[in-house]
Design a protein around this motif. Structure first.
Motif, PDB file in Angstrom:
ATOM      1  N   TYR A  31       0.856  -1.181   0.000  1.00 15.47           N
ATOM      2  CA  TYR A  31       0.000   0.000   0.000  1.00 15.47           C
ATOM      3  C   TYR A  31       0.897   1.237   0.000  1.00 15.47           C
ATOM      4  O   TYR A  31       1.457   1.592   1.031  1.00 15.47           O
ATOM      5  CB  TYR A  31      -0.905   0.003   1.227  1.00 15.47           C
ATOM      6  CG  TYR A  31      -1.837  -1.186   1.272  1.00 15.47           C
ATOM      7  CD1 TYR A  31      -2.951  -1.229   0.454  1.00 15.47           C
ATOM      8  CD2 TYR A  31      -1.585  -2.255   2.119  1.00 15.47           C
ATOM      9  CE1 TYR A  31      -3.814  -2.314   0.481  1.00 15.47           C
ATOM     10  CE2 TYR A  31      -2.443  -3.353   2.153  1.00 15.47           C
ATOM     11  CZ  TYR A  31      -3.549  -3.370   1.331  1.00 15.47           C
ATOM     12  OH  TYR A  31      -4.389  -4.445   1.367  1.00 15.47           O
ATOM     13  N   GLN A  41      -3.598   6.843   3.725  1.00 16.00           N
ATOM     14  CA  GLN A  41      -4.896   6.307   3.314  1.00 16.00           C
ATOM     15  C   GLN A  41      -5.117   4.918   3.925  1.00 16.00           C
ATOM     16  O   GLN A  41      -6.226   4.595   4.354  1.00 16.00           O
ATOM     17  CB  GLN A  41      -4.996   6.231   1.792  1.00 16.00           C
ATOM     18  CG  GLN A  41      -6.369   5.793   1.318  1.00 16.00           C
ATOM     19  CD  GLN A  41      -6.465   5.732  -0.195  1.00 16.00           C
ATOM     20  OE1 GLN A  41      -5.465   5.723  -0.899  1.00 16.00           O
ATOM     21  NE2 GLN A  41      -7.691   5.684  -0.691  1.00 16.00           N
ATOM     22  N   GLU A  87      -6.169   5.379   7.482  1.00 13.45           N
ATOM     23  CA  GLU A  87      -7.557   5.838   7.547  1.00 13.45           C
ATOM     24  C   GLU A  87      -8.530   4.677   7.309  1.00 13.45           C
ATOM     25  O   GLU A  87      -9.543   4.556   8.006  1.00 13.45           O
ATOM     26  CB  GLU A  87      -7.797   6.948   6.519  1.00 13.45           C
ATOM     27  CG  GLU A  87      -7.106   8.255   6.857  1.00 13.45           C
ATOM     28  CD  GLU A  87      -7.168   9.267   5.718  1.00 13.45           C
ATOM     29  OE1 GLU A  87      -7.767   8.971   4.648  1.00 13.45           O
ATOM     30  OE2 GLU A  87      -6.605  10.362   5.895  1.00 13.45           O
ATOM     31  N   CYS A  88      -8.211   3.820   6.361  1.00 15.87           N
ATOM     32  CA  CYS A  88      -9.073   2.659   6.070  1.00 15.87           C
ATOM     33  C   CYS A  88      -9.117   1.703   7.262  1.00 15.87           C
ATOM     34  O   CYS A  88     -10.187   1.233   7.659  1.00 15.87           O
ATOM     35  CB  CYS A  88      -8.581   1.914   4.840  1.00 15.87           C
ATOM     36  SG  CYS A  88      -8.869   2.796   3.298  1.00 15.87           S
ATOM     37  N   THR A 134     -11.243   3.183   9.967  1.00 18.17           N
ATOM     38  CA  THR A 134     -12.669   3.063   9.643  1.00 18.17           C
ATOM     39  C   THR A 134     -13.154   1.637   9.884  1.00 18.17           C
ATOM     40  O   THR A 134     -14.186   1.417  10.529  1.00 18.17           O
ATOM     41  CB  THR A 134     -12.931   3.463   8.177  1.00 18.17           C
ATOM     42  OG1 THR A 134     -12.536   4.820   7.988  1.00 18.17           O
ATOM     43  CG2 THR A 134     -14.398   3.284   7.809  1.00 18.17           C
TER      44      THR A 134
END
Length: 120
Positions: free
Chosen positions: A39, A44, A47-48, A51
């Motif tokens: 990744y 990001q 953040e994923c 979440t």
């Protein structure tokens, strides 16, 4: 060779028992991942993960208990397991048509198994 005992008769070593005691929702991060995607955007990714960590579990504890009970019956020779599917499906392969084809194959395999068992 008794295939239905293969699942549960694997020897447990002390390291495996220790891992079970030290389990936590993030303990998977300590495992050696040999087929992990890269990744490039770490922000990001974080953040994923943040979440996802707020979402409810994909599997309910009752489902886990039921599966353990079913596997116990497999171990006793009261049931068989029919497992199918790809090792790692791509998201692009999770279409209704492809899933229906796989379910049809599993159904056919289960019918053949039932007929074979009835013949004996």
């Amino acid at each position: 060779f008794n295939p239905h005992t293969l699942l549960l008769e694997l020897p447990l070593n002390k390291a495996m028992l220790s891992e079970k005691k030290n389990w936590s929702p993030s303990s998977w991060r300590e495992k050696d991942a040999k087929q992990q995607p890269q990744y490039p955007d770490k922000k990001q990714l974080a953040e994923c993960v943040a979440t996802i960590s707020t979402l409810p579990p994909l599997v309910d504890a009752r489902e886990v208990k039921r599966l353990r009970n079913l596997l116990s019956r497999v171990h006793k020779g009261e049931m068989l397991i029919l497992q199918g599917g790809d090792c790692a499906e791509r998201f692009s392969d999770c279409t209704q048509k492809i899933i229906q084809i796989k379910l049809r194959i599993l159904l056919q395999m289960s019918l053949v198994s039932i007929l074979a068992l009835q013949a004996h």
